[in-house]
Write a protein that holds these residues in place. Sequence first.
Motif: not given
Length: 124
Positions: A35-48
């Motif tokens: 998303g962008w602006g006020d609707k921007k979200k960040t997701y965090f994914f653990p990688i192995v």
Amino acid sequence: MNTCVIVGRLTKDPEARYTQSGKAVTSFTVAIDDGWGDKKKTYFFPIVCWEGLAESCGNNLVKGQKVAVMGKLTQRTYEKDGQNRSVIEILAREVEFGEKPRGASTSSSGTYAGTAVSDEDIPF
């Protein structure tokens, strides 16, 4: 079918180590903006990553670097402080290295600490 492909940036330098039997394992977290602006979200994914891929990632990736990861979702459980916990992570099959952040050294900063992990932690 269990395949997942993500493109994002490392949140910190990868953590590289070896199992007691000498297999390389590297873990890192990838942040993905949606998303962008006020609707921007960040997701965090653990990688192995395991073995040769683990060594390559541990020796070449740095915080802030862009990567594309293809792998499969896995779930494992463990006990911490007497409580059972569960984590969902991506077991990488391929990692494509993208641009490094400005000012990042071209030499590797992710190095092997030599920390041993139990062979029971290996998902295969």
